[in-house]
Design a protein around this motif. Sequence first.
Motif, PDB file in Angstrom:
ATOM      1  N   ARG A  50       0.814  -1.216   0.000  1.00 55.61           N
ATOM      2  CA  ARG A  50       0.000   0.000   0.000  1.00 55.61           C
ATOM      3  C   ARG A  50       0.849   1.268   0.000  1.00 55.61           C
ATOM      4  O   ARG A  50       0.431   2.294  -0.522  1.00 55.61           O
ATOM      5  CB  ARG A  50      -0.973  -0.028   1.181  1.00 55.61           C
ATOM      6  N   SER A  52      -6.444  -0.819  -6.170  1.00 57.38           N
ATOM      7  CA  SER A  52      -6.164  -1.459  -4.883  1.00 57.38           C
ATOM      8  C   SER A  52      -6.406  -0.493  -3.726  1.00 57.38           C
ATOM      9  O   SER A  52      -6.997  -0.871  -2.694  1.00 57.38           O
ATOM     10  CB  SER A  52      -4.724  -1.964  -4.862  1.00 57.38           C
ATOM     11  N   GLU A  78      -8.385   2.168  -3.776  1.00 60.67           N
ATOM     12  CA  GLU A  78      -9.825   2.460  -3.694  1.00 60.67           C
ATOM     13  C   GLU A  78     -10.576   1.303  -3.033  1.00 60.67           C
ATOM     14  O   GLU A  78     -11.507   1.544  -2.252  1.00 60.67           O
ATOM     15  CB  GLU A  78     -10.364   2.765  -5.087  1.00 60.67           C
ATOM     16  N   ARG A  79     -10.184   0.066  -3.318  1.00 59.78           N
ATOM     17  CA  ARG A  79     -10.822  -1.080  -2.654  1.00 59.78           C
ATOM     18  C   ARG A  79     -10.498  -1.081  -1.165  1.00 59.78           C
ATOM     19  O   ARG A  79     -11.375  -1.331  -0.328  1.00 59.78           O
ATOM     20  CB  ARG A  79     -10.350  -2.397  -3.288  1.00 59.78           C
ATOM     21  N   HIS A  80      -9.241  -0.792  -0.827  1.00 58.07           N
ATOM     22  CA  HIS A  80      -8.840  -0.820   0.572  1.00 58.07           C
ATOM     23  C   HIS A  80      -9.579   0.245   1.387  1.00 58.07           C
ATOM     24  O   HIS A  80     -10.071  -0.039   2.488  1.00 58.07           O
ATOM     25  CB  HIS A  80      -7.333  -0.598   0.679  1.00 58.07           C
ATOM     26  N   PHE A  81      -9.657   1.460   0.854  1.00 57.31           N
ATOM     27  CA  PHE A  81     -10.303   2.540   1.601  1.00 57.31           C
ATOM     28  C   PHE A  81     -11.817   2.558   1.431  1.00 57.31           C
ATOM     29  O   PHE A  81     -12.526   3.204   2.212  1.00 57.31           O
ATOM     30  CB  PHE A  81      -9.736   3.896   1.155  1.00 57.31           C
ATOM     31  N   GLY A  82     -12.305   1.876   0.420  1.00 56.92           N
ATOM     32  CA  GLY A  82     -13.744   1.847   0.185  1.00 56.92           C
ATOM     33  C   GLY A  82     -14.294   3.154  -0.342  1.00 56.92           C
ATOM     34  O   GLY A  82     -15.486   3.452  -0.133  1.00 56.92           O
ATOM     35  N   VAL A  83     -13.472   3.920  -1.031  1.00 56.57           N
ATOM     36  CA  VAL A  83     -13.912   5.208  -1.597  1.00 56.57           C
ATOM     37  C   VAL A  83     -13.295   5.352  -2.988  1.00 56.57           C
ATOM     38  O   VAL A  83     -12.308   4.702  -3.329  1.00 56.57           O
ATOM     39  CB  VAL A  83     -13.478   6.406  -0.723  1.00 56.57           C
ATOM     40  N   ARG A  84     -13.917   6.243  -3.771  1.00 55.14           N
ATOM     41  CA  ARG A  84     -13.320   6.595  -5.052  1.00 55.14           C
ATOM     42  C   ARG A  84     -12.356   7.756  -4.825  1.00 55.14           C
ATOM     43  O   ARG A  84     -12.714   8.743  -4.175  1.00 55.14           O
ATOM     44  CB  ARG A  84     -14.401   6.984  -6.055  1.00 55.14           C
ATOM     45  N   ASP A  93     -12.515  12.770  -1.184  1.00 53.37           N
ATOM     46  CA  ASP A  93     -11.738  11.749  -0.464  1.00 53.37           C
ATOM     47  C   ASP A  93     -10.332  11.627  -1.055  1.00 53.37           C
ATOM     48  O   ASP A  93      -9.350  11.436  -0.326  1.00 53.37           O
ATOM     49  CB  ASP A  93     -12.450  10.393  -0.538  1.00 53.37           C
ATOM     50  N   CYS A 120      -6.794  12.074   0.826  1.00 55.25           N
ATOM     51  CA  CYS A 120      -5.799  10.998   0.741  1.00 55.25           C
ATOM     52  C   CYS A 120      -4.464  11.530   0.228  1.00 55.25           C
ATOM     53  O   CYS A 120      -3.401  11.178   0.750  1.00 55.25           O
ATOM     54  CB  CYS A 120      -6.322   9.891  -0.177  1.00 55.25           C
TER      55      CYS A 120
END
Length: 301
Positions: A3, A39, A41-47, A61, A65
């Motif tokens: 990450r 990866s 975006e999937r980890h944080f659950g946001v676009r 977001d 980030c």
Amino acid sequence: MDRLESLRVFCQVVELNSFSRAAEQLELSNASITNHIASLERHFGVRLLNRTTRKLSLTDDGHRCYQRAQRLLGDMIELEDTLQGSRATPQGVLRIDVPTVISRIYLAPALSRFTARYPDLTLRVNVSDRMVDMVEGRGDVWMRIGELKDSSMVARRVYQTKNICCAAPDFLRRHGIPATPQDLTRFQCLSFIHPSTGQNVPWTFSKGKQQIEWTPQTSISINHAESLIHAASSGAGIVQLLSLSLNPAIRSGLLTPVLTDWSTAGPPVSVLYHHSHQLSAKIRVFVDFVTELFAEIDLAD
């Protein structure tokens, strides 16, 4: 997927405003860049990014980030520098973007000193006067002449230019020396043609509360500063240009400054880099070197 590496890729995409340019800079495939962003975006659950075929922009977001990732990556670089001793031995490729006049007169002649200090660095220097948005180009550090508008970059001013009037010593012996800007109407003057407007650039003077702007009526106008300096050095007339360009001819005695008590400030020279790179050893040593280089110019003035 790592990450921290994905955050580094994300920051590069944001700073270059392009997936493909980030892939080129990081020497990765476009697919790998896409996978790193997906990866995160999937980890944080946001676009994090809004993407169309023509435009790339941060979401709210994504902006948060990016700000935190810059600090995190900077802290990691500082930690690596401290533990690995890379402060003393910067390594890797350093990409520098610099205007022609700075490269020709100041930077290029000093590069042997820099590489002697840091033999593990490889320099790639792009010399250009095409002023593009710095996020569009490949680079680690940029040098610029003028007031800066891009607040996304870290900037250090290293030199303050002046508008200086000069002429060849023989010209002044034959024609005399102007005591005030008003006296210039009696002298042959040489004008610089602005490359964008095609008009002669006005001369500026300042003394106390007096501010004067004057455009010479001249038979010689040139759109190339170096050629204008050669013309003045040959005795063709008085010229006003930035100290940045005039310094070598003045130091060699080819030109003599006049009306020095009427000189005005010109644009500053700055060195810039991205926030996320500010603690990088290779960036730090180059910025320090350039600051030292232009401090030597100030001492010689």
